[in-house]
Design a protein around this motif. Structure first.
Motif, PDB file in Angstrom:
ATOM      1  N   GLN A  38       0.831  -1.207   0.000  1.00 32.83           N
ATOM      2  CA  GLN A  38       0.000   0.000   0.000  1.00 32.83           C
ATOM      3  C   GLN A  38       0.863   1.254   0.000  1.00 32.83           C
ATOM      4  N   LYS A  42       1.272   4.134  -2.887  1.00 38.40           N
ATOM      5  CA  LYS A  42       1.075   5.552  -2.584  1.00 38.40           C
ATOM      6  C   LYS A  42       2.211   6.389  -3.160  1.00 38.40           C
ATOM      7  N   TYR A  46       1.610   9.257  -5.917  1.00 37.89           N
ATOM      8  CA  TYR A  46       2.045  10.625  -5.620  1.00 37.89           C
ATOM      9  C   TYR A  46       2.970  11.143  -6.714  1.00 37.89           C
ATOM     10  N   VAL A 263      -2.553  12.041  -0.852  1.00 38.67           N
ATOM     11  CA  VAL A 263      -2.172  12.051  -2.268  1.00 38.67           C
ATOM     12  C   VAL A 263      -3.222  12.813  -3.038  1.00 38.67           C
TER      13      VAL A 263
END
Length: 269
Positions: A38, A42, A46, A263
């Protein structure tokens, strides 16, 4: 860095690295595989939201309270948006991480390995990432350099954890990343020229470790080698590379990400 038109991105996509998934990773992990995956996703989201086709990425491989003052990350590499071939033959777009890794069975030697965000963060002691996104022009230069094999040309396999970035006697991951960046910017792989430019424009990070500790480290650990420093120990770090790019207006964006970092969507890459 402004929003890229889709047509401009296609040029990047056609030039990007074509790599194969399945590089080795450490079996030791301090977070669950789900947490690591995860967080890795991310970081990808981003970076993609900020149109990062090539960027500097950093991770924490030791407990933060054991790191020398001024050092926030222990491993630095280049992330390249690429067409990735999976083990089942399928292809997808994602980030390939171009690393210099110390060999486990030969700690005085390094090798160049491409892996992927989940691999990159697999054994971290802290789910935290450093991201430094160069300007679009520098990203193009880096992409060209990587496609032309520059990373291999500026690799010195003689490894030292505290390598001096102002000479080429030893090398660590951060110095190698800096070498690739400078080779791309100055369009040369001549090591003497690269080190002269590094001396002239790059400010290394002084390392706050006692001489006693450094001495005994160099005696008992092959990856701690002080002889390439003529005075105080100075090293390349994620922070010093980020500051270098920022000083010369070559940095588009930088951030430190944790699992709690929001994000924000800013359009497709």
């Amino acid at each position: 860095m402004g929003i890229l038109r889709r047509g401009a991105y296609l040029v990047f996509a056609m030039q990007s690295m074509h790599v194969t998934a399945g590089s080795e990773q450490s079996m030791d992990h301090h977070y669950s595989p789900k947490e690591i995956a995860q967080f890795a996703k991310k970081v990808e989201r981003y970076s993609a939201a900020r149109h990062a086709h090539v960027f500097i990425i950093a991770r924490v491989g030791q407990p933060s309270n054991t790191l020398p003052k001024g050092v926030e990350f222990t491993h630095v590499a280049l992330a390249v948006y690429s067409q990735i071939t999976m083990q089942n033959g399928e292809t997808k777009q994602g980030y390939a991480i171009h690393n210099l890794y110390q060999k486990t069975d030969d700690p005085a030697t390094s090798e160049l390995i491409v892996d992927y965000p989940t691999d990159f963060f697999w054994s971290v002691k802290d789910l935290k990432a450093g991201i430094a996104i160069p300007t679009l022009d520098v990203q193009k230069q880096l992409l060209e350099a990587i496609n032309n094999g520059v990373a291999k040309q500026v690799h010195n396999p003689k490894y030292s954890l505290i390598a001096n970035p102002y000479n080429n006697r030893k090398q660590n991951c951060t110095e190698h990343t800096l070498n690739v960046i400078n080779a791309a910017i100055y369009k040369t792989t001549d090591m003497a020229q690269l080190k002269a430019n590094t001396q002239a424009y790059f400010q290394a990070q002084p390392l706050s470790v006692s001489r006693f500790k450094l001495f005994f480290g160099s005696v008992f650990k092959d990856d701690i080698y002080r002889k390439d420093h003529s005075g105080d120990v100075q090293v390349a770090t994620f922070t010093s590379i980020r500051n270098y790019l920022e000083q010369y207006e070559l940095l588009a964006h930088s951030a430190i990400l944790t699992p709690d970092t929001p994000v924000q969507k800013r359009g497709e890459i």
